[in-house]
Design an enzyme around this catalytic site. Structure first.
Site, PDB file in Angstrom:
ATOM      1  N   ASP A 165       0.819  -1.223   0.000  1.00 57.67           N
ATOM      2  CA  ASP A 165       0.000   0.000   0.000  1.00 57.67           C
ATOM      3  C   ASP A 165       0.854   1.275   0.000  1.00 57.67           C
ATOM      4  O   ASP A 165       0.341   2.362  -0.260  1.00 57.67           O
ATOM      5  CB  ASP A 165      -1.013   0.017   1.164  1.00 57.67           C
ATOM      6  CG  ASP A 165      -0.384  -0.158   2.533  1.00 57.67           C
ATOM      7  OD1 ASP A 165       0.617  -0.886   2.642  1.00 57.67           O
ATOM      8  OD2 ASP A 165      -0.909   0.422   3.507  1.00 57.67           O
ATOM      9  N   HIS A 166       2.177   1.135   0.231  1.00 58.91           N
ATOM     10  CA  HIS A 166       3.045   2.315   0.261  1.00 58.91           C
ATOM     11  C   HIS A 166       3.917   2.465  -0.984  1.00 58.91           C
ATOM     12  O   HIS A 166       4.539   3.504  -1.178  1.00 58.91           O
ATOM     13  CB  HIS A 166       3.915   2.295   1.519  1.00 58.91           C
ATOM     14  CG  HIS A 166       3.102   2.388   2.763  1.00 58.91           C
ATOM     15  ND1 HIS A 166       3.049   3.510   3.545  1.00 58.91           N
ATOM     16  CD2 HIS A 166       2.237   1.494   3.325  1.00 58.91           C
ATOM     17  CE1 HIS A 166       2.203   3.308   4.549  1.00 58.91           C
ATOM     18  NE2 HIS A 166       1.700   2.092   4.438  1.00 58.91           N
TER      19      HIS A 166
ATOM     20  N   ASP B  99       3.894   3.316   8.724  1.00 58.63           N
ATOM     21  CA  ASP B  99       3.008   2.695   9.688  1.00 58.63           C
ATOM     22  C   ASP B  99       3.815   2.369  10.927  1.00 58.63           C
ATOM     23  O   ASP B  99       4.913   1.850  10.813  1.00 58.63           O
ATOM     24  CB  ASP B  99       2.480   1.378   9.132  1.00 58.63           C
ATOM     25  CG  ASP B  99       1.788   1.503   7.790  1.00 58.63           C
ATOM     26  OD1 ASP B  99       1.523   2.604   7.330  1.00 58.63           O
ATOM     27  OD2 ASP B  99       1.529   0.453   7.181  1.00 58.63           O
TER      28      ASP B  99
HETATM   29 ZN   LIG Z   1       0.200   0.784   5.312  1.00 65.62          ZN
HETATM   30 ZN   LIG Z   2       2.775  -1.525   6.585  1.00 63.98          ZN
END
Ligand SMILES: [Zn+2]
Ligand SMILES: [Zn+2]
Length: 304
Positions: free
Chosen positions: A66-67, A209
């Site tokens: 997701d990054h 995160d």
């Molecule tokens: Zn994330």
């Molecule tokens: Zn992560």
């Protein structure tokens, strides 16, 4: 120079109807610093009219999809739209392999030089007017939190006082701003009489995160804006702990602990259609909290 943060994507893990994947853009005058590049970032980037050929650096926190899944599209589109300036990408170990794999398997012709650097804790970028410092966050895999810090700016110059003291306009005026004193004839004049105290720069910390942790608290010390993982609300604190994330309450506690001035809740889980409870809970701990949303712009200034 004005500094703005544009939250290109404010969600986390998977995109939702309400939020794109994480990416935060610092726009400092004509320059861009992009933190994370979730899938779809390129579209948001264009929508923000950020400019495709500006001085730009990309910082990747970690190699969860997701990054980074937005990076191939971003690199491709910048090439397609004619970027010629160098692009620098920073990230943890593995970022070089990721970018190489894209470059070796997907064919596109980039006219811009691309530099990829794997980072360690400490100063990562030391530019003339600012630096970017990295520190390990607390997540399941190696993950970096980053702090963007402007260097102190020279104090305000008082031309009237310079004239009053008989300092001729020209090179000596310039010297007053970089030296402790100047000589005029046989007089030694202290710069402090003419130039005010250095003005502190802006500090923005990006910590996503992560669980709340001491390294991030230290990195974020004295931030004007802290952008922090706030995946869940208080009722899902076990989940936050299990998956290496933070609740909005924990983000707020970190803001207090680091003496930050403003907190932006970020990386909001797709399970929240309405994320306002996260904001309400955070504000009970730290009043100056905002809930980021996609394409939200926050201007950051130094009001101390
Ligand atoms: Zn994330
Ligand atoms: Zn992560």
């Amino acid at each position: 120079m004005s500094v703005a943060v544009i939250f290109l994507g404010s969600g986390g893990s998977v995109p939702s109807k309400y939020r794109m994947l994480p990416s935060a853009l610092i726009r400092r005058g004509p320059e861009l610093l992009l933190f994370d590049c979730g899938e779809g970032t390129q579209r948001q980037f264009l929508q923000a009219k950020a400019g495709i050929n500006r001085k730009m650096r990309i910082f990747i926190s970690h190699l969860h999809g997701d990054h980074v899944f937005g990076l191939p599209g971003m690199l491709h589109s910048l090439a397609f739209m004619g970027r010629t300036r160098e692009l620098e990408i920073y990230g943890p170990r593995g970022i070089t392999d990721f970018v190489s794999a894209v470059n070796n398997s997907v064919k596109f012709y980039a006219q811009y030089p691309l530099t990829v650097k794997e980072v360690r804790a400490g100063t990562i970028v030391n530019d003339q007017e600012y630096k970017v410092v990295g520190a390990p966050a607390k997540h399941g895999i190696p993950c970096f939190a980053y702090a963007f810090e402007e260097k102190p700016k020279p104090g305000k110059f008082n031309p009237r006082m310079a004239k009053k003291l008989g300092i001729p306009e020209g090179p000596l005026w310039k010297k007053l701003q970089s030296s402790r004193y100047v000589r005029v004839g046989n007089r030694r004049i202290s710069s402090r009489l003419v130039v005010g105290a250095p003005r502190e720069g802006i500090k923005i910390t990006y910590a996503v995160d992560t669980r709340p942790c001491a390294t991030v608290a230290k990195l974020a010390r004295d931030s004007d804006l802290l952008i922090h993982d706030s995946s869940f609300d208080r009722s899902a604190s076990q989940k936050a702990s299990d998956y290496g994330h933070s609740t909005s309450t924990e983000a707020a506690q970190l803001a207090v602990r680091s003496k930050s001035r403003k907190l932006a809740l970020f990386h909001i889980s797709a399970m929240y259609e309405d994320a306002n409870p996260l904001l309400v809970q955070a504000r009970r701990v730290f009043r100056n909290t905002i809930l980021s949303h996609d394409m939200m712009t926050v201007y950051v200034s130094r009001n101390r």
